[in-house]
Design a protein around this motif. Structure first.
Motif, PDB file in Angstrom:
ATOM      1  N   ALA A 138       0.832  -1.205   0.000  1.00  0.00           N
ATOM      2  CA  ALA A 138       0.000   0.000   0.000  1.00  0.00           C
ATOM      3  C   ALA A 138       0.869   1.258   0.000  1.00  0.00           C
ATOM      4  CB  ALA A 138      -0.939   0.002   1.203  1.00  0.00           C
ATOM      5  N   ARG A 139       1.923   1.259   0.784  1.00  0.00           N
ATOM      6  CA  ARG A 139       2.826   2.425   0.844  1.00  0.00           C
ATOM      7  C   ARG A 139       3.546   2.612  -0.482  1.00  0.00           C
ATOM      8  NH1 ARG A 139       3.725   7.224   1.306  1.00  0.00           N
ATOM      9  NH2 ARG A 139       5.783   7.852   1.940  1.00  0.00           N
ATOM     10  N   LYS A 140       3.943   1.494  -1.097  1.00  0.00           N
ATOM     11  CA  LYS A 140       4.613   1.566  -2.395  1.00  0.00           C
ATOM     12  C   LYS A 140       3.668   2.139  -3.450  1.00  0.00           C
ATOM     13  CE  LYS A 140       6.834  -1.213  -5.928  1.00  0.00           C
ATOM     14  NZ  LYS A 140       7.068  -2.556  -6.432  1.00  0.00           N
ATOM     15  N   ALA A 141       2.418   1.686  -3.447  1.00  0.00           N
ATOM     16  CA  ALA A 141       1.438   2.196  -4.411  1.00  0.00           C
ATOM     17  C   ALA A 141       1.207   3.697  -4.207  1.00  0.00           C
ATOM     18  CB  ALA A 141       0.113   1.430  -4.284  1.00  0.00           C
ATOM     19  N   PHE A 142       1.103   4.121  -2.948  1.00  0.00           N
ATOM     20  CA  PHE A 142       0.929   5.541  -2.656  1.00  0.00           C
ATOM     21  C   PHE A 142       2.129   6.343  -3.146  1.00  0.00           C
ATOM     22  CE2 PHE A 142       1.921   9.157   0.034  1.00  0.00           C
ATOM     23  CZ  PHE A 142       0.773   9.922  -0.112  1.00  0.00           C
ATOM     24  N   ALA A 143       3.330   5.858  -2.842  1.00  0.00           N
ATOM     25  CA  ALA A 143       4.547   6.573  -3.233  1.00  0.00           C
ATOM     26  C   ALA A 143       4.681   6.645  -4.748  1.00  0.00           C
ATOM     27  CB  ALA A 143       5.782   5.905  -2.615  1.00  0.00           C
ATOM     28  N   THR A 144       4.312   5.577  -5.430  1.00  0.00           N
ATOM     29  CA  THR A 144       4.374   5.558  -6.895  1.00  0.00           C
ATOM     30  C   THR A 144       3.416   6.585  -7.479  1.00  0.00           C
ATOM     31  OG1 THR A 144       5.006   3.235  -6.901  1.00  0.00           O
ATOM     32  CG2 THR A 144       4.055   4.102  -8.937  1.00  0.00           C
ATOM     33  N   GLN A 145       2.189   6.619  -6.958  1.00  0.00           N
ATOM     34  CA  GLN A 145       1.197   7.585  -7.445  1.00  0.00           C
ATOM     35  C   GLN A 145       1.610   9.015  -7.108  1.00  0.00           C
ATOM     36  OE1 GLN A 145      -1.410   7.173  -9.485  1.00  0.00           O
ATOM     37  NE2 GLN A 145      -1.558   9.394  -9.443  1.00  0.00           N
ATOM     38  N   HIS A 146       2.135   9.208  -5.910  1.00  0.00           N
ATOM     39  CA  HIS A 146       2.575  10.536  -5.495  1.00  0.00           C
ATOM     40  C   HIS A 146       3.691  11.044  -6.406  1.00  0.00           C
ATOM     41  CE1 HIS A 146       4.587  13.510  -2.849  1.00  0.00           C
ATOM     42  NE2 HIS A 146       3.338  13.782  -2.501  1.00  0.00           N
ATOM     43  N   ARG A 147       4.622  10.175  -6.718  1.00  0.00           N
ATOM     44  CA  ARG A 147       5.738  10.568  -7.588  1.00  0.00           C
ATOM     45  C   ARG A 147       5.228  10.895  -8.995  1.00  0.00           C
ATOM     46  NH1 ARG A 147      11.481   7.519  -8.421  1.00  0.00           N
ATOM     47  NH2 ARG A 147      12.308   8.999  -9.907  1.00  0.00           N
ATOM     48  N   ALA A 148       4.318  10.058  -9.499  1.00  0.00           N
ATOM     49  CA  ALA A 148       3.767  10.318 -10.838  1.00  0.00           C
ATOM     50  C   ALA A 148       3.022  11.647 -10.861  1.00  0.00           C
ATOM     51  CB  ALA A 148       2.832   9.184 -11.242  1.00  0.00           C
ATOM     52  N   SER A 149       2.295  11.959  -9.807  1.00  0.00           N
ATOM     53  CA  SER A 149       1.578  13.239  -9.730  1.00  0.00           C
ATOM     54  C   SER A 149       2.563  14.412  -9.704  1.00  0.00           C
ATOM     55  CB  SER A 149       0.687  13.279  -8.477  1.00  0.00           C
ATOM     56  OG  SER A 149      -0.314  12.312  -8.556  1.00  0.00           O
ATOM     57  N   ALA A 150       3.617  14.272  -8.927  1.00  0.00           N
ATOM     58  CA  ALA A 150       4.616  15.335  -8.854  1.00  0.00           C
ATOM     59  C   ALA A 150       5.326  15.526 -10.175  1.00  0.00           C
ATOM     60  CB  ALA A 150       5.638  15.015  -7.750  1.00  0.00           C
ATOM     61  N   GLU A 151       5.666  14.425 -10.830  1.00  0.00           N
ATOM     62  CA  GLU A 151       6.324  14.523 -12.141  1.00  0.00           C
ATOM     63  C   GLU A 151       5.409  15.178 -13.166  1.00  0.00           C
ATOM     64  OE1 GLU A 151       7.620  10.531 -12.982  1.00  0.00           O
ATOM     65  OE2 GLU A 151       9.452  10.778 -11.790  1.00  0.00           O
ATOM     66  N   ALA A 152       4.128  14.826 -13.120  1.00  0.00           N
ATOM     67  CA  ALA A 152       3.175  15.433 -14.041  1.00  0.00           C
ATOM     68  C   ALA A 152       3.039  16.935 -13.780  1.00  0.00           C
ATOM     69  CB  ALA A 152       1.825  14.753 -13.928  1.00  0.00           C
ATOM     70  N   LEU A 153       3.018  17.318 -12.520  1.00  0.00           N
ATOM     71  CA  LEU A 153       2.879  18.722 -12.161  1.00  0.00           C
ATOM     72  C   LEU A 153       4.111  19.527 -12.611  1.00  0.00           C
ATOM     73  CD1 LEU A 153       1.334  20.952 -10.591  1.00  0.00           C
ATOM     74  CD2 LEU A 153       2.654  20.250  -8.580  1.00  0.00           C
ATOM     75  N   PHE A 154       5.282  19.011 -12.357  1.00  0.00           N
ATOM     76  CA  PHE A 154       6.500  19.754 -12.647  1.00  0.00           C
ATOM     77  C   PHE A 154       6.974  19.620 -14.085  1.00  0.00           C
ATOM     78  CE2 PHE A 154       6.721  19.407  -8.004  1.00  0.00           C
ATOM     79  CZ  PHE A 154       6.777  20.752  -7.703  1.00  0.00           C
ATOM     80  N   SER A 155       6.423  18.668 -14.819  1.00  0.00           N
ATOM     81  CA  SER A 155       6.856  18.535 -16.215  1.00  0.00           C
ATOM     82  C   SER A 155       6.036  19.408 -17.155  1.00  0.00           C
ATOM     83  CB  SER A 155       6.754  17.075 -16.657  1.00  0.00           C
ATOM     84  OG  SER A 155       5.402  16.670 -16.732  1.00  0.00           O
ATOM     85  N   LYS A 156       4.943  19.975 -16.645  1.00  0.00           N
ATOM     86  CA  LYS A 156       4.153  20.891 -17.477  1.00  0.00           C
ATOM     87  C   LYS A 156       4.951  22.173 -17.670  1.00  0.00           C
ATOM     88  CE  LYS A 156      -0.260  19.057 -16.061  1.00  0.00           C
ATOM     89  NZ  LYS A 156      -1.541  19.292 -15.425  1.00  0.00           N
ATOM     90  N   GLY A 157       4.990  22.600 -18.887  1.00  0.00           N
ATOM     91  CA  GLY A 157       5.799  23.786 -19.086  1.00  0.00           C
ATOM     92  C   GLY A 157       5.268  24.673 -20.046  1.00  0.00           C
TER      93      GLY A 157
END
Length: 66
Positions: free
Chosen positions: A47-66
């Motif tokens: 469960a923690r791994k799934a949360f961390a994976t989703q959190h990282r994907a969300s952060a990457e999506a947020l910061f990769s918008k340019g």
């Protein structure tokens, strides 16, 4: 050794200790309880791994918008 390395070593030591403990003297009930505990911990880790994976994907999506 810095703090992160020390913490990683403690985590590895705890997991290794669990895997190397002599369980020959455990009763069937004790083994069942140990298995249940291990399964619960695996579920918690997954469960923690799934949360961390989703959190990282969300952060990457947020910061990769340019």
């Amino acid at each position: 050794m810095d703090g992160d390395e020390s913490l990683a070593r403690l985590r590895a030591d705890a997991a290794q200790k669990l895997g190397t403990e002599d369980i020959d003297a455990y009763s069937v009930d004790e083994l069942g309880a140990r298995i249940a505990l291990c399964r619960a911990e695996i579920g918690r880790c997954e469960a923690r791994k799934a949360f961390a994976t989703q959190h990282r994907a969300s952060a990457e999506a947020l910061f990769s918008k340019g």
